[in-house]
Design a protein around this motif. Structure first.
Motif: not given
Length: 148
Positions: A5, A7-8, A37-43
């Motif tokens: 979840d 790191n896809d 991947r953070r909750k905000d989508g940033r890696q």
């Protein structure tokens, strides 16, 4: 959540292979670098150290310690840029460990004017290049600089 979840791009087979030695007891821990991947989508770049833990009266489990290495990557990039800038300077630049009194960085200018390779200089220290700088004198000089 699972690691997948966060790191896809993780490959389940590679992940299992990495942990097989730990689960079998032939390897103490595994360290891998990757991204989460953070909750905000940033890696975020991370370093993950995983160990297999067995406690009395508990089921064996994997424990993973995850460290955000963003700052370390930025620091390394700055150091690399700084060193590449120093390599363009014609003057000799030396950096050495004050405890070991051994060079850990010398620029190309230092190597050129002294007639050594950079690799050769990295095996030396200030007292190897100037016999008047014996180790006790160097440590005394560095000690007085640290007090100022």
């Amino acid at each position: 959540m699972t690691a997948f979840d966060l790191n896809d791009e993780l490959d389940k087979d590679k992940l299992r292979a990495n942990f097989a030695g730990i689960a079998a007891g032939t390897q103490r821990a595994a360290m891998v670098r990757g991204y989460h991947r953070r909750k905000d989508g940033r890696q975020v770049p991370v370093e993950v150290v995983t160990q297999y833990v067995t406690a009395p009266n508990e089921s064996p489990t994997f424990v993973a310690v995850v460290r955000d290495i963003s700052q370390r990557i930025e620091d390394q990039a700055e150091i690399t840029h700084f060193k590449s800038t120093l390599d363009e300077v014609r003057d000799g630049v030396f950096m050495y460990d004050p405890e070991k009194l051994q060079f850990f960085y010398v620029n190309k200018g230092a190597a050129e004017y002294l007639g050594y390779t950079v690799a050769e200089l990295l095996k030396l220290g200030p007292s190897d290049l100037n016999r008047t700088f014996n180790q006790s004198l160097l440590k005394e000089m560095l000690s007085s600089l640290a007090r100022e």
